[in-house]
Design an enzyme around this catalytic site. Structure first.
Site, mmCIF file in Angstrom:
data_model
loop_
_atom_site.group_PDB
_atom_site.id
_atom_site.type_symbol
_atom_site.label_atom_id
_atom_site.label_comp_id
_atom_site.label_asym_id
_atom_site.label_seq_id
_atom_site.Cartn_x
_atom_site.Cartn_y
_atom_site.Cartn_z
ATOM 1 N N MET A 1 -12.026 5.303 -0.349
ATOM 2 C CA MET A 1 -12.655 5.583 0.948
ATOM 3 C C MET A 1 -13.252 6.981 0.819
ATOM 4 O O MET A 1 -12.734 7.969 1.340
ATOM 5 C CB MET A 1 -11.598 5.508 2.064
ATOM 6 N N SER B 1 0.842 -1.192 0.000
ATOM 7 C CA SER B 1 0.000 0.000 0.000
ATOM 8 C C SER B 1 0.883 1.251 0.000
ATOM 9 O O SER B 1 1.659 1.481 0.931
ATOM 10 C CB SER B 1 -0.900 -0.010 1.232
ATOM 11 N N ASP C 1 -7.013 -5.972 4.450
ATOM 12 C CA ASP C 1 -6.336 -4.672 4.442
ATOM 13 C C ASP C 1 -6.357 -4.081 5.852
ATOM 14 O O ASP C 1 -7.429 -3.840 6.412
ATOM 15 C CB ASP C 1 -7.080 -3.759 3.449
ATOM 16 N N GLY C 2 -5.161 -3.871 6.403
ATOM 17 C CA GLY C 2 -5.042 -3.235 7.709
ATOM 18 C C GLY C 2 -4.326 -4.125 8.709
ATOM 19 O O GLY C 2 -4.819 -5.207 9.031
ATOM 20 N N MET D 1 -8.516 8.771 0.149
ATOM 21 C CA MET D 1 -9.328 9.218 1.294
ATOM 22 C C MET D 1 -9.786 10.644 1.048
ATOM 23 O O MET D 1 -8.983 11.486 0.620
ATOM 24 C CB MET D 1 -8.492 9.160 2.570
ATOM 25 N N ASP E 1 -4.638 4.057 -1.704
ATOM 26 C CA ASP E 1 -5.688 4.448 -0.762
ATOM 27 C C ASP E 1 -6.139 5.878 -1.019
ATOM 28 O O ASP E 1 -5.376 6.817 -0.803
ATOM 29 C CB ASP E 1 -5.169 4.324 0.671
ATOM 30 N N MET F 1 -11.969 -5.277 5.632
ATOM 31 C CA MET F 1 -11.093 -4.344 6.350
ATOM 32 C C MET F 1 -10.772 -4.934 7.730
ATOM 33 O O MET F 1 -11.676 -5.306 8.477
ATOM 34 C CB MET F 1 -11.763 -2.983 6.523
ATOM 35 N N HIS G 1 -1.484 -1.102 -4.147
ATOM 36 C CA HIS G 1 -2.744 -0.676 -3.523
ATOM 37 C C HIS G 1 -2.672 0.831 -3.290
ATOM 38 O O HIS G 1 -1.706 1.341 -2.717
ATOM 39 C CB HIS G 1 -2.915 -1.425 -2.204
ATOM 40 N N HIS H 1 -8.450 1.882 -3.829
ATOM 41 C CA HIS H 1 -9.391 1.725 -2.703
ATOM 42 C C HIS H 1 -10.015 3.079 -2.398
ATOM 43 O O HIS H 1 -9.357 3.969 -1.855
ATOM 44 C CB HIS H 1 -8.594 1.172 -1.508
ATOM 45 N N GLY I 1 -8.661 4.786 7.329
ATOM 46 C CA GLY I 1 -8.305 6.187 7.546
ATOM 47 C C GLY I 1 -6.816 6.393 7.797
ATOM 48 O O GLY I 1 -6.271 7.430 7.442
ATOM 49 N N PHE I 2 -6.189 5.391 8.375
ATOM 50 C CA PHE I 2 -4.774 5.549 8.740
ATOM 51 C C PHE I 2 -4.038 4.221 8.600
ATOM 52 O O PHE I 2 -4.615 3.167 8.853
ATOM 53 C CB PHE I 2 -4.653 6.047 10.191
#
Ligand code: DX5
Ligand code: ZN
Length: 223
Positions: A68, A8, A175-176, A37, A35, A137, A33, A66, A142-143
């Protein structure tokens, strides 16, 4: 299902996204990946289609985008043009999901559906026939750098049993907080696609870290 390792970019140096994408491309990883946001769906902002377009020529990796975002409908065309190969939307958007899936497919891109930790896995069941990937998830989005939430494991198991029972072929991604250990735990219950930020980009040697994660998840399913 073959194993996909997806570093990511969120965990790379934000002053050097191009370099991060190139490093991922040389690391033996399968996907990158990305992200996205919007500061509304999640309490953080990352980057948009212009950054994706700028890094697109630097690597041949499949771009797993992704979203978000509260209003993906205003963004998907831009990300498609910028070079996304797949776009993941969140099931928490509710009644907008069918039209978003149609919109992404009409752009000729793969569709993923993500489910947040507080959302029941049953929410995704109506869409399973229409998606290429289900993203469970394992942190609240978010982080980067958060701790893996183990309640994701039974969701992965449910996703895998639906896939078998309904004879479908969507990927099951996590993811995460994915590390060699938590990745192996996810693989054991049916995950095949592993997004990892901190544990890969945070490693001294990205290539070695990708190989090690791949070995951990492969060993977990073959034992
Ligand atoms: C979290 C993002 C993740 C993030 C994962 O909101 O969706 O893709 O990059 O980061 P790590 O692997 O550090 O938990
Ligand atoms: Zn992500």
């Amino acid at each position: 299902m073959n194993i996909i390792i997806a570093p990511s970019l969120l965990a790379s140096d934000h002053a050097r996204f191009g370099e991060g994408a190139e490093r991922a491309g040389r690391s033996g990883a399968d996907w990158l990946h990305l992200d996205i946001m919007d500061g509304h769906f999640v309490p953080n902002i990352t980057f948009g289609p212009q950054v994706v377009k700028a890094i697109r020529p630097l690597t041949k990796l499949f771009f797993d985008v992704h979203l978000m975002c509260s209003k993906p409908e205003i963004l998907v065309e831009h990300f498609a043009k910028a070079g996304a190969d797949e776009m993941i939307i969140h099931v928490e958007l509710g009644e907008q999901i069918p039209s978003l899936i149609r919109q992404i497919k009409s752009l000729g891109k793969k569709v993923g559906l993500a489910v947040n930790p507080p959302t029941a896995i049953a929410a995704v069941e109506p869409y399973l026939e229409q998606i290429d990937l289900l993203l469970v998830m394992t942190v609240n989005p978010g982080f980067g750098g958060q701790e893996f939430i183990r309640e994701g494991l039974p969701k992965i198991q449910q996703a895998a049993s639906w896939r078998r029972d309904k004879a479908l072929s969507y990927r099951i991604s996590v993811d995460g907080g994915i590390t060699n250990m938590t990745g192996a735990d996810c693989a054991r219950v049916g995950a095949d696609t592993f997004v990892a930020g901190t544990s890969l980009f945070g490693a001294r040697n990205l290539k070695f870290a990708v190989a090690k994660l791949r070995k951990s998840v492969n060993d977990a399913v073959s034992h």
